[in-house]
Design a protein around this motif. Structure first.
Motif, PDB file in Angstrom:
ATOM      1  N   UNK A  54       0.803  -1.209   0.000  1.00  0.00           N
ATOM      2  CA  UNK A  54       0.000   0.000   0.000  1.00  0.00           C
ATOM      3  C   UNK A  54       0.844   1.270   0.000  1.00  0.00           C
ATOM      4  N   UNK A  55       1.912   1.296   0.778  1.00  0.00           N
ATOM      5  CA  UNK A  55       2.688   2.537   0.929  1.00  0.00           C
ATOM      6  C   UNK A  55       3.369   2.967  -0.377  1.00  0.00           C
ATOM      7  N   UNK A  56       4.055   2.082  -1.113  1.00  0.00           N
ATOM      8  CA  UNK A  56       4.645   2.525  -2.393  1.00  0.00           C
ATOM      9  C   UNK A  56       3.595   3.001  -3.391  1.00  0.00           C
ATOM     10  N   UNK A  57       2.456   2.334  -3.404  1.00  0.00           N
ATOM     11  CA  UNK A  57       1.396   2.757  -4.312  1.00  0.00           C
ATOM     12  C   UNK A  57       0.848   4.124  -3.922  1.00  0.00           C
ATOM     13  N   UNK A  58       0.736   4.367  -2.613  1.00  0.00           N
ATOM     14  CA  UNK A  58       0.244   5.667  -2.154  1.00  0.00           C
ATOM     15  C   UNK A  58       1.201   6.781  -2.548  1.00  0.00           C
ATOM     16  N   UNK A  59       2.516   6.532  -2.430  1.00  0.00           N
ATOM     17  CA  UNK A  59       3.505   7.553  -2.809  1.00  0.00           C
ATOM     18  C   UNK A  59       3.405   7.870  -4.311  1.00  0.00           C
ATOM     19  N   UNK A  60       3.240   6.821  -5.131  1.00  0.00           N
ATOM     20  CA  UNK A  60       3.120   7.051  -6.567  1.00  0.00           C
ATOM     21  C   UNK A  60       1.820   7.796  -6.893  1.00  0.00           C
ATOM     22  N   UNK A  61       0.749   7.449  -6.199  1.00  0.00           N
ATOM     23  CA  UNK A  61      -0.521   8.135  -6.443  1.00  0.00           C
ATOM     24  C   UNK A  61      -0.404   9.619  -6.117  1.00  0.00           C
ATOM     25  N   UNK A  62       0.326   9.932  -5.058  1.00  0.00           N
ATOM     26  CA  UNK A  62       0.524  11.338  -4.697  1.00  0.00           C
ATOM     27  C   UNK A  62       1.271  12.092  -5.788  1.00  0.00           C
ATOM     28  N   UNK A  63       2.302  11.471  -6.366  1.00  0.00           N
ATOM     29  CA  UNK A  63       3.068  12.118  -7.436  1.00  0.00           C
ATOM     30  C   UNK A  63       2.202  12.305  -8.694  1.00  0.00           C
ATOM     31  N   UNK A  64       1.411  11.297  -9.020  1.00  0.00           N
ATOM     32  CA  UNK A  64       0.514  11.421 -10.174  1.00  0.00           C
ATOM     33  C   UNK A  64      -0.528  12.506  -9.934  1.00  0.00           C
ATOM     34  N   UNK A  65      -1.012  12.592  -8.691  1.00  0.00           N
ATOM     35  CA  UNK A  65      -2.014  13.606  -8.362  1.00  0.00           C
ATOM     36  C   UNK A  65      -1.440  15.012  -8.484  1.00  0.00           C
ATOM     37  N   UNK A  66      -0.171  15.177  -8.100  1.00  0.00           N
ATOM     38  CA  UNK A  66       0.476  16.479  -8.226  1.00  0.00           C
ATOM     39  C   UNK A  66       0.580  16.904  -9.690  1.00  0.00           C
ATOM     40  N   UNK A  67       0.903  15.942 -10.566  1.00  0.00           N
ATOM     41  CA  UNK A  67       0.969  16.253 -11.997  1.00  0.00           C
ATOM     42  C   UNK A  67      -0.391  16.696 -12.519  1.00  0.00           C
ATOM     43  N   UNK A  68      -1.433  16.000 -12.098  1.00  0.00           N
ATOM     44  CA  UNK A  68      -2.774  16.348 -12.548  1.00  0.00           C
ATOM     45  C   UNK A  68      -3.202  17.717 -12.023  1.00  0.00           C
ATOM     46  N   UNK A  69      -2.903  17.983 -10.746  1.00  0.00           N
ATOM     47  CA  UNK A  69      -3.291  19.265 -10.160  1.00  0.00           C
ATOM     48  C   UNK A  69      -2.590  20.436 -10.841  1.00  0.00           C
ATOM     49  N   UNK A  70      -1.332  20.228 -11.249  1.00  0.00           N
ATOM     50  CA  UNK A  70      -0.547  21.290 -11.877  1.00  0.00           C
ATOM     51  C   UNK A  70      -0.615  21.258 -13.399  1.00  0.00           C
ATOM     52  N   UNK A  71      -1.464  20.351 -13.937  1.00  0.00           N
ATOM     53  CA  UNK A  71      -1.611  20.223 -15.393  1.00  0.00           C
ATOM     54  C   UNK A  71      -0.266  19.994 -16.075  1.00  0.00           C
ATOM     55  N   UNK A  72       0.548  19.106 -15.479  1.00  0.00           N
ATOM     56  CA  UNK A  72       1.860  18.793 -16.027  1.00  0.00           C
ATOM     57  C   UNK A  72       1.846  17.415 -16.692  1.00  0.00           C
ATOM     58  N   UNK A  73       2.656  17.218 -17.732  1.00  0.00           N
ATOM     59  CA  UNK A  73       2.728  15.907 -18.380  1.00  0.00           C
ATOM     60  C   UNK A  73       3.659  14.974 -17.622  1.00  0.00           C
ATOM     61  N   UNK A  74       3.826  13.771 -18.154  1.00  0.00           N
ATOM     62  CA  UNK A  74       4.781  12.828 -17.580  1.00  0.00           C
ATOM     63  C   UNK A  74       6.199  13.379 -17.707  1.00  0.00           C
TER      64      UNK A  74
END
Length: 413
Positions: A54-74
């Motif tokens: 759960x913890x590694x997946x949560x960290x990755x989800x947070x990073x993906x969420x930051x990209x979405x919030x800031x409208x940034x690409x991969x």
């Protein structure tokens, strides 16, 4: 509370879908960012009872969420973490299932100089997995639709081989690959989605006049089409037998070849044959699809053979119009369940019998020339036309059978 067997199965399915999204993702683009975030969130809920997952997946989800919030690409780093986590999850889930120690998930350093896709295409060489009980109807419709699209693709490609500047044929092929990609992705068929996506991207370059089609490109697309046909046959066999596929059909070599064509302006490092000659093995090792058998001309107007689990009558898809013809002339097509067609044929047959009885009754009453006799004659004409139309619905043209000879002649040449 531990993870249930059903949750482990759902986790594995989510990992397969995430692997497909990670392979299709590009640095500098946001395609696949939302699906990746959704899948990672789904996996976080499934493995909430296992902190090591759960913890590694949560960290990755947070990073993906930051990209979405800031409208940034991969970014290269984020995409590298995503690829690493997909690889780690495969072994980590198996360890958790067996109760073994789960290895750490910290990713190795990601080099921004590493080109996208390097060493990742082999993730597409996986076994197609799907649940027949829950998706039998969807898979049946998908199978019938893809068969139609693959026929259209081959006919249009052979036309492009003679007329490389035919935009109508090119757009038809692009739409077919786009549809296959989308539907395969919805059903979680990773190899089909990944291969169709790469060919679609190549065709998009040609549509935007960034790439000139050549016989080499057309040959490679035909090889990809043949592999998609082999994967589609696996779906059809699963619908007939009730057992999911047990053989991996590789697509990574085709994906790499298509990428080389896209990057190299239509040339590849070495010529490749248009058909694979290696026979598949009925076990887990990776195999290549068999070449399509030589076409056999069936008797005219025979019913279309389909899986018994999903009977669908297929009307001939609108063919690609030849040079100078209008696409609208080919008309529109629909799919109808064969049970409904059979019921219609039975009703029409009974109607014909009743119509004959009414005619004989009118004759017995010597009503020639009366209004009843005229009405019966009109009924007879309508009934006859209805009978001919209903019978035509259970027939298929033989044009496609002879069109296959064009592909055979090209491969032989």
């Amino acid at each position: 509370m531990s993870i249930s067997p059903q949750q482990y199965t759902a986790l594995e399915g989510a990992v397969n879908r995430l692997a497909a999204e990670s392979v299709l993702a590009h640095v500098g683009r946001d395609d696949g960012l939302v699906p990746a975030y959704s899948l990672v969130g789904e996996m976080c809920e499934l493995c909430a009872a296992e902190p090591a997952l759960h913890e590694p997946l949560t960290r990755l989800r947070t990073k993906l969420e930051q990209c979405l919030d800031n409208a940034q690409p991969f970014t290269a780093i984020l995409l590298g973490h995503l690829h690493h986590l997909v690889e780690w999850l495969v072994g980590a889930i198996e360890c958790a299932r067996r109760g073994a120690t789960i290895p750490p998930a910290e990713p190795a350093a990601v080099s921004t100089a590493t080109p996208w896709g390097a060493g990742l295409t082999e993730k597409c060489d996986v076994l197609m997995t799907f649940t027949l009980e829950d998706n039998r109807e969807l898979l049946g419709e998908f199978h019938a639709e893809v068969v139609d699209h693959l026929q259209q693709i081959e006919a249009a490609l052979l036309q492009l081989d003679q007329q490389a500047d035919n935009p109508e044929a090119l757009n038809s092929i692009f739409r077919s690959f786009h549809t296959i990609k989308g539907n395969a992705g919805f059903l979680g068929l990773v190899p089909m989605q990944s291969l169709a996506h790469e060919v679609e991207s190549l065709l998009d370059l040609a549509r935007n006049h960034k790439l000139q089609l050549s016989s080499v490109i057309i040959t490679e697309i035909l090889r990809s089409r043949d592999t998609l046909q082999a994967l589609t046959q696996q779906v059809g066999s699963a619908l007939e037998s009730g057992h999911p596929p047990s053989t991996v059909i590789p697509v990574s070599h085709l994906i790499e070849a298509v990428r080389q064509l896209a990057a190299g302006g239509g040339t590849v490092a070495a010529p490749v044959p248009s058909r694979e000659a290696t026979a598949p093995v009925q076990a887990s090792p990776v195999v290549r699809p068999e070449p399509a058998p030589a076409p056999v001309v069936p008797a005219a107007f025979t019913p279309v053979p389909l899986p018994a689990s999903a009977p669908v009558a297929r009307v001939e898809p609108a063919p690609v119009a030849a040079a100078g013809e209008k696409a609208a002339a080919s008309g529109h097509t629909v799919r109808v369940n064969t049970e409904k067609l059979d019921s219609l044929m039975d009703v029409v047959g009974e109607l014909v019998i009743v119509q004959s009885q009414i005619i004989e009754s009118a004759r017995a009453l010597a009503l020639d020339g009366s209004s009843l006799h005229r009405n019966v004659a009109q009924l007879s004409r309508i009934t006859k036309e209805l009978q001919h139309t209903s019978m035509a619905l259970r027939m298929i043209p033989i044009k496609q059978t002879f069109q296959k000879m064009e592909r055979l002649a090209r491969d032989l040449a």
